[in-house]
Scaffold this motif. Structure first.
Motif, mmCIF file in Angstrom:
data_model
loop_
_atom_site.group_PDB
_atom_site.id
_atom_site.type_symbol
_atom_site.label_atom_id
_atom_site.label_comp_id
_atom_site.label_asym_id
_atom_site.label_seq_id
_atom_site.Cartn_x
_atom_site.Cartn_y
_atom_site.Cartn_z
ATOM 1 N N LEU A 159 -6.722 3.377 -7.518
ATOM 2 C CA LEU A 159 -5.650 3.174 -6.732
ATOM 3 C C LEU A 159 -6.408 2.144 -5.327
ATOM 4 C CD1 LEU A 159 -3.331 6.201 -6.458
ATOM 5 C CD2 LEU A 159 -2.959 3.714 -7.702
ATOM 6 N N GLY A 160 -7.516 2.928 -5.034
ATOM 7 C CA GLY A 160 -8.302 2.088 -3.678
ATOM 8 C C GLY A 160 -8.547 0.757 -4.020
ATOM 9 N N GLY A 199 0.804 -0.919 0.059
ATOM 10 C CA GLY A 199 -0.142 0.089 0.068
ATOM 11 C C GLY A 199 0.749 1.214 -0.123
ATOM 12 N N GLY A 254 1.688 4.751 -2.562
ATOM 13 C CA GLY A 254 1.647 6.110 -2.172
ATOM 14 C C GLY A 254 3.161 6.794 -2.400
ATOM 15 N N TYR A 270 -5.301 -1.450 -3.977
ATOM 16 C CA TYR A 270 -5.029 -1.580 -2.622
ATOM 17 C C TYR A 270 -5.661 -2.796 -2.085
ATOM 18 C CZ TYR A 270 -4.467 -0.892 2.364
ATOM 19 O OH TYR A 270 -4.149 -1.097 3.704
ATOM 20 N N LEU A 271 -7.186 -2.660 -2.218
ATOM 21 C CA LEU A 271 -7.876 -3.682 -1.707
ATOM 22 C C LEU A 271 -7.657 -5.176 -2.452
ATOM 23 C CD1 LEU A 271 -11.575 -1.821 -1.565
ATOM 24 C CD2 LEU A 271 -9.832 -2.567 0.239
#
Lengths: 294, 313
Positions: free
Chosen positions: B289-290, B248, B252, B293-294
């Protein structure tokens, strides 16, 4: 922590426990070195008005981009401003942001994590919301919030607090879940204590150690993140110096005047290293089970 | 295993809903009118009205939300108001850059981080241990973008060994790809390397004191064999956790590093959109992006379950 529980209420006991705590702290080199470094940086930032050799906003066009020397120890930037003075004053702003973010995260992380951990009905909805916030890269979240709200000191603090709170809430919740099942909590409940009293006086009070450690790292993260926000152009607005916006200013002169960028970067490393050491040491001293060092 | 898989996926659904809702809600963070924020002040009221219509912000909120969910469920992230092209296509086009960067950094961080962590653990208390741990802590304390700038000045401008920015696809030239990726990946990996080294060391120290390690040693197995066959696999769980967390933060970090090295990746696209208030790209990019990540976290959890059967219970 047991040392505290056993002697609570007895003045002599408190002093004894306090002495033991001091002794334990002194045993941890990391706390002494890290704490010393942080204290030194904080004192320089607080005394900036007396320590800084020049006005950090004073332009001198005859002294543009001077390399480090006797007159300007850290050199000057493209406005002829003294970098040493700017770094000293920049520390004030950067530490202020880090401290505020630490406080805000502490308040909201405790509130959110405490409620989720103590009241079962709230746990799922609150933590799913935190999970969702954590799905976005924290720094991108901070950049988005700061940019859309408009770059200002307040919005930087808000943006960074939103980015650091979910993880903190998760840590508080985890330790509340453990403490909630302790016998002294049951005892307090049997004595007729209200939920609020139990939560604040017993559960949160005994969940403090991981929170303090976490907030030390939040402080460090906030200083690093402020620099990133400034670099992207959504940090605290110039001309007031922060570590981040001094670096951002120096970026265009990296080749002919690397000192403008190098020194504030080293200052960041000193602050963050101090805080990380302090956090490691506190973790070892407060909770030996979480020990990471030797 | 299938039951665990289904249960774990079901648990992701509410988070997914919230992630998509938050991505949508970004447009409402703007004080005032999002259309006016994109256009400059010289825009005529008609232009503002047209853009409001295009962004859909002239509709009532429930209608906007129905439209947003209708669109993303059919895989359509909308159209960029700046680039005048599909947001999904723009993101996918830049994905290889970001994946190259994050993937290479992950490999660097895992290989060197784990090696350094093991070395520190088995040489506990020695100079080697102390140096490794000091370096790891230092790595955690260095601002990544600043390190990137310093590397550019030294290796690109000063020594002229590597290009200061830009991207060459691996399909075009492998050496070119490596040359453009070396500094960004190293910059991104350094922090994570410190993390992994610290976690590996403490996980290994826990394992080293277990009875089965003493038994293996007493059986007369070689030291190297004991560490690699009995030690490391048992230290793998906490290390896997860290790798999950890192996946994650690599995303970033990539956002920032792409900016420093002018890499045309997803992060740079989104930052550009944030600066120009190109809302469809911001919303689509955050959702994208979320989602990544999931998916990564789901994969890490399933990997756990595969490694450790107790978790499936």
């Amino acid at each position: 922590m047991t040392a505290f529980a056993n002697v609570a209420g007895r003045a002599s006991g408190w002093i004894h426990a306090g002495g033991r705590l001091m002794q334990r702290i002194a045993e941890h080199r990391a706390i002494v070195i890290g704490g010393g470094l942080v204290l030194a940086v904080a004192l320089v930032a607080l005394g900036a008005d007396f320590i800084a050799p020049q006005d950090p906003l004073h332009n001198d066009f005859r002294a543009r981009l001077l390399p480090p020397g006797a007159a300007h120890w850290f050199g000057t930037d493209h406005f002829g401003r003294d970098i040493l003075s700017r770094v000293i004053f920049g520390g004030r702003l950067s530490l202020e942001i880090g401290l505020l973010v630490g406080v805000m995260t502490g308040i909201f992380g405790t509130l959110i994590g405490g409620l989720a951990g103590y009241f079962r009905a709230l746990d799922n909805p609150i933590m799913r919301l935190m999970d969702a916030l954590m799905a976005f890269p924290a720094i991108l979240l901070a950049i988005t919030v700061s940019a859309t709200l408009g770059a200002s000191m307040t919005n930087v603090v808000i943006a960074l607090s939103i980015a650091t709170t979910p993880h903190t809430a998760r840590i508080v919740r985890a330790s509340v879940l453990v403490v909630r099942e302790m016998q002294y909590v049951e005892a307090a409940r049997a004595l007729g204590a209200s939920d609020l009293r139990i939560l604040v006086r017993h559960v949160l009070a005994n969940s403090l150690a991981p929170l303090i450690v976490r907030l030390t790292f939040v402080f460090a993260t906030a200083i690093l993140a402020e620099a990133v926000l400034s670099y992207i152009g959504v940090g605290p607005p110039p001309p007031a110096p922060s570590f981040g916006n001094i670096i951002a200013n120096g970026r265009d002169f990296m080749v002919e005047a690397p000192w403008v960028t190098i020194f504030p970067g080293l200052a960041i490393i000193a602050c963050v290293l101090g805080l990380n050491l302090l956090g490691d040491g506190l973790r070892d001293a407060l909770d030996p089970r979480m020990k990471i060092g030797p | 295993m299938l039951k665990y898989l289904l249960r774990r996926m079901a648990a992701t659904i509410p988070v997914l809903l919230l992630v998509s809702l938050m991505s949508f809600a970004v447009i409402w963070l703007v004080p005032g009118d999002p259309a006016a924020a994109f256009l400059d002040s010289s825009a005529s009221p008609e232009q503002v009205a047209r853009l409001r219509h295009e962004l859909g912000v002239d509709q009532p909120l429930p209608v906007q939300m129905v439209e947003w969910y209708g669109r993303i469920l059919s895989g359509n992230l909308g159209e960029s108001i700046l680039l005048r092209r599909s947001v999904g296509a723009a993101l996918l086009e830049r994905l290889p850059v970001t994946l190259s960067l994050a993937g290479l950094a992950l490999i660097l961080a895992v290989v060197f981080g784990i090696a350094a962590g093991i070395l520190a653990a088995i040489r506990r208390g020695t100079l080697a241990d102390q140096s490794i741990m000091t370096l790891a802590l230092l790595g955690l304390s260095v601002p990544d973008f600043w390190l990137g700038l310093v590397l550019i000045v030294v290796f690109a401008v000063g020594l002229g060994w590597l290009p200061s920015g830009g991207f060459v696809p691996i399909t075009q030239s492998v050496t070119g790809w490596l040359a453009t990726m070396a500094m960004p990946a190293l910059t991104l990996a350094l922090v994570q390397m410190g993390f992994i080294a610290r976690m590996t060391r403490s996980a290994m120290l826990d394992v080293l004191h277990q009875d089965f390690m003493r038994t293996a040693d007493a059986k007369g197995l070689s030291y190297r064999f004991v560490i690699m066959r009995h030690g490391l696999p048992n230290a793998m769980m906490p290390i896997l956790t860290v790798i999950g967390i890192i996946a994650g933060s690599l995303l970033g970090g990539a956002v920032v590093v792409e900016q420093v090295f002018s890499l045309p990746g997803v992060g740079r696209l989104i930052i550009g959109a944030i600066m120009s208030r190109d809302f469809p790209v911001i919303q689509g990019g955050l959702l994208f992006l979320g989602l990544i990540y999931l998916v990564i976290n789901l994969a890490v959890d399933l990997l756990y379950a595969a490694v450790d059967p107790r978790i499936r219970l």
